[in-house]
Write an enzyme that holds these catalytic residues in place. Structure first.
Site, PDB file in Angstrom:
ATOM      1  N   SER A 192     103.764 131.553   7.140  1.00 40.73           N
ATOM      2  CA  SER A 192     104.156 132.755   7.890  1.00 40.73           C
ATOM      3  C   SER A 192     104.624 133.820   6.909  1.00 40.73           C
ATOM      4  O   SER A 192     105.116 133.482   5.821  1.00 40.73           O
ATOM      5  CB  SER A 192     105.322 132.433   8.836  1.00 40.73           C
ATOM      6  N   TYR A 226     113.739 128.715   9.753  1.00 40.94           N
ATOM      7  CA  TYR A 226     112.274 128.926   9.800  1.00 40.94           C
ATOM      8  C   TYR A 226     111.733 129.531   8.510  1.00 40.94           C
ATOM      9  O   TYR A 226     110.763 129.026   7.944  1.00 40.94           O
ATOM     10  CB  TYR A 226     111.946 129.815  10.999  1.00 40.94           C
TER      11      TYR A 226
HETATM   12  N1  LIG Z   1     102.209 133.774  16.434  1.00 36.86           N
HETATM   13  C1  LIG Z   1     102.699 134.346  15.352  1.00 36.86           C
HETATM   14  O1  LIG Z   1     103.024 135.555  15.346  1.00 36.86           O
HETATM   15  C2  LIG Z   1     102.858 133.545  14.077  1.00 36.86           C
HETATM   16  C3  LIG Z   1     103.209 134.240  12.933  1.00 36.86           C
HETATM   17  C4  LIG Z   1     103.362 133.559  11.730  1.00 36.86           C
HETATM   18  C5  LIG Z   1     103.146 132.192  11.687  1.00 36.86           C
HETATM   19  N2  LIG Z   1     102.815 131.512  12.836  1.00 36.86           N
HETATM   20  C6  LIG Z   1     102.587 130.065  12.688  1.00 36.86           C
HETATM   21  O2  LIG Z   1     101.304 129.769  13.192  1.00 36.86           O
HETATM   22  C7  LIG Z   1     101.270 128.434  13.685  1.00 36.86           C
HETATM   23  C8  LIG Z   1     100.704 128.453  15.102  1.00 36.86           C
HETATM   24  O3  LIG Z   1     101.526 129.287  15.908  1.00 36.86           O
HETATM   25  P1  LIG Z   1     101.064 129.857  17.332  1.00 36.86           P
HETATM   26  O4  LIG Z   1     101.504 131.258  17.409  1.00 36.86           O
HETATM   27  O5  LIG Z   1      99.649 129.522  17.606  1.00 36.86           O
HETATM   28  O6  LIG Z   1     102.053 129.013  18.284  1.00 36.86           O
HETATM   29  P2  LIG Z   1     101.764 128.093  19.549  1.00 36.86           P
HETATM   30  O7  LIG Z   1     100.763 128.730  20.433  1.00 36.86           O
HETATM   31  O8  LIG Z   1     103.105 127.712  20.083  1.00 36.86           O
HETATM   32  O9  LIG Z   1     101.110 126.811  18.860  1.00 36.86           O
HETATM   33  C9  LIG Z   1     101.880 125.908  18.120  1.00 36.86           C
HETATM   34  C10 LIG Z   1     101.223 124.573  18.198  1.00 36.86           C
HETATM   35  O10 LIG Z   1     102.017 123.619  17.477  1.00 36.86           O
HETATM   36  C11 LIG Z   1     101.949 122.410  18.163  1.00 36.86           C
HETATM   37  N3  LIG Z   1     103.156 121.619  17.972  1.00 36.86           N
HETATM   38  C12 LIG Z   1     104.455 122.030  18.104  1.00 36.86           C
HETATM   39  N4  LIG Z   1     105.266 120.967  17.928  1.00 36.86           N
HETATM   40  C13 LIG Z   1     104.472 119.894  17.694  1.00 36.86           C
HETATM   41  C14 LIG Z   1     104.723 118.517  17.453  1.00 36.86           C
HETATM   42  N5  LIG Z   1     105.978 118.028  17.375  1.00 36.86           N
HETATM   43  N6  LIG Z   1     103.679 117.694  17.248  1.00 36.86           N
HETATM   44  C15 LIG Z   1     102.405 118.150  17.299  1.00 36.86           C
HETATM   45  N7  LIG Z   1     102.096 119.439  17.529  1.00 36.86           N
HETATM   46  C16 LIG Z   1     103.121 120.296  17.732  1.00 36.86           C
HETATM   47  C17 LIG Z   1     101.842 122.744  19.632  1.00 36.86           C
HETATM   48  O11 LIG Z   1     101.086 121.725  20.232  1.00 36.86           O
HETATM   49  P3  LIG Z   1     101.153 121.410  21.821  1.00 36.86           P
HETATM   50  O12 LIG Z   1     100.833 122.693  22.503  1.00 36.86           O
HETATM   51  O13 LIG Z   1     100.129 120.345  22.004  1.00 36.86           O
HETATM   52  O14 LIG Z   1     102.566 120.950  22.078  1.00 36.86           O
HETATM   53  C18 LIG Z   1     101.121 124.085  19.628  1.00 36.86           C
HETATM   54  O15 LIG Z   1      99.764 123.912  19.945  1.00 36.86           O
HETATM   55  C19 LIG Z   1     102.710 127.918  13.593  1.00 36.86           C
HETATM   56  O16 LIG Z   1     102.846 127.131  12.426  1.00 36.86           O
HETATM   57  C20 LIG Z   1     103.534 129.187  13.490  1.00 36.86           C
HETATM   58  O17 LIG Z   1     104.749 128.968  12.823  1.00 36.86           O
HETATM   59  C21 LIG Z   1     102.662 132.163  14.015  1.00 36.86           C
END
Ligand SMILES: NC(=O)c1ccc[n+]([C@@H]2O[C@H](COP(=O)([O-])OP(=O)(O)OC[C@H]3O[C@@H](n4cnc5c(N)ncnc54)[C@H](OP(=O)(O)O)[C@@H]3O)[C@@H](O)[C@H]2O)c1
Length: 276
Positions: free
Chosen positions: A148, A161
């Site tokens: 991130s 985080y």
């Molecule tokens: N969105 C942003 O603006 C942003 C910015 C920077 C970085 N990120 C990073 O990008 C990545 C994806 O984020 P996103 O925005 O797509 O969020 P999201 O839609 O909440 O997706 C996160 C995923 O992580 C999985 N997860 C969470 N806890 C878990 C566990 N204990 N075991 C297995 N899987 C788990 C969830 O799986 P389930 O749904 O199956 O529970 C979910 O599919 C993350 O690492 C986040 O930190 C996001």
């Protein structure tokens, strides 16, 4: 002509916003490269959401299977990697995308929340990589982790985080050095502000959306497919000489801070001054 090697990618957090974007970008990349693709789509739990994604990936032209497990549990990480191998042979790409953030002040952050944040965002990538190492060494494969911009710049009020994502970036640089001799490449992608189910509530507010857009030099909030395309590149043969690198996918916002200092020349004509 020799046909390109088939790809078998295990993508964690595949049912989440960025995870879906990564899966579909891998399909697009494989199509361009003329490569056959198998995706092992990982979710925290089995069920309808995962089954639906697998159906969509198959409909889009990939072979796909679901695997499920909690990435904060070492045994479940190992089981997911083993299940992916049983379903589709040795992995050629591991994408550690699953992660989570949550608010919390460091002054009084509970130890359990610190540990959970590091387990989900940092330790899980090491555990997944460790169990996938032998397969990836046989295929001379790659690992790409989703960190991130918060791992590059502090995010006050978000507890552990930023520290966890910064550690993830360094972990991947270190793995890149330790495993290069086995032919395994390891890189990270740092998304900026991406509109996904995780962040959707924030963007439902039109004022916040516009204020945030105004801060991004490229003028828009990122999409899951922007991150997906970067991951697909790093996992592809086109990146076969790239390892230990971090690709920032943020529309330019991380480098934008100095243009926000009042009274400095060279301030681009974006709307910071108009933000209430
Ligand atoms: N969105 C942003 O603006 C942003 C910015 C920077 C970085 N990120 C990073 O990008 C990545 C994806 O984020 P996103 O925005 O797509 O969020 P999201 O839609 O909440 O997706 C996160 C995923 O992580 C999985 N997860 C969470 N806890 C878990 C566990 N204990 N075991 C297995 N899987 C788990 C969830 O799986 P389930 O749904 O199956 O529970 C979910 O599919 C993350 O690492 C986040 O930190 C996001």
């Amino acid at each position: 002509m020799k046909s390109p090697l088939p790809i078998h990618a295990l993508v964690t957090g595949a049912t989440g916003g960025i995870g879906r974007g990564i899966c579909f970008a891998l399909i697009e990349q494989a199509r361009k490269d003329g490569t056959s693709l198998l995706i092992s789509a990982a979710a925290s739990q089995p069920g309808e959401r995962l089954d639906r994604l697998v159906d969509e990936l198959r409909a889009a032209g990939a072979m796909a299977y679901g695997v499920a497990g909690d990435i904060s549990d070492p045994a479940q990480c190992a089981a997911m990697v083993a299940q992916a191998q049983a379903q589709g042979g040795d992995l050629t790409a591991l994408v550690c995308n699953a992660g989570a953030s949550g608010p919390g002040r460091l002054a009084d952050l509970p130890v359990a929340q610190w540990d959970r944040t590091f387990n989900l965002n940092t330790r899980s990538a090491w555990l997944m990589a460790q169990t996938a190492r032998e397969q990836l060494a046989r295929t001379r494969g790659s690992i790409t982790a989703v960190a991130s911009m918060s791992g590059l710049t502090p995010q006050p009020g978000y507890g552990a985080y930023s520290a966890a994502k910064a550690a993830l970036i360094m972990l991947c640089r270190q793995l890149a050095q330790e495993w290069a001799a086995e032919g395994i490449r390891v890189n990270t992608v740092c998304p900026g502000m991406i509109r996904t189910p995780l962040t959707e509530a924030v963007y439902q507010d039109e004022t916040t959306l516009q204020q945030r857009q105004a801060l991004v030099p490229l003028g828009r909030i990122g999409r899951a497919e922007d991150v997906g395309a970067a991951v697909a590149y790093l996992a592809s043969a086109a990146a076969s000489y790239v390892t230990g690198q971090n690709l920032v996918v943020d529309g330019g916002i991380s480098d934008h801070m100095l243009t926000m200092i009042p009274g400095r020349p060279g301030k681009p004509p974006v709307m910071h001054a108009q933000i209430p």
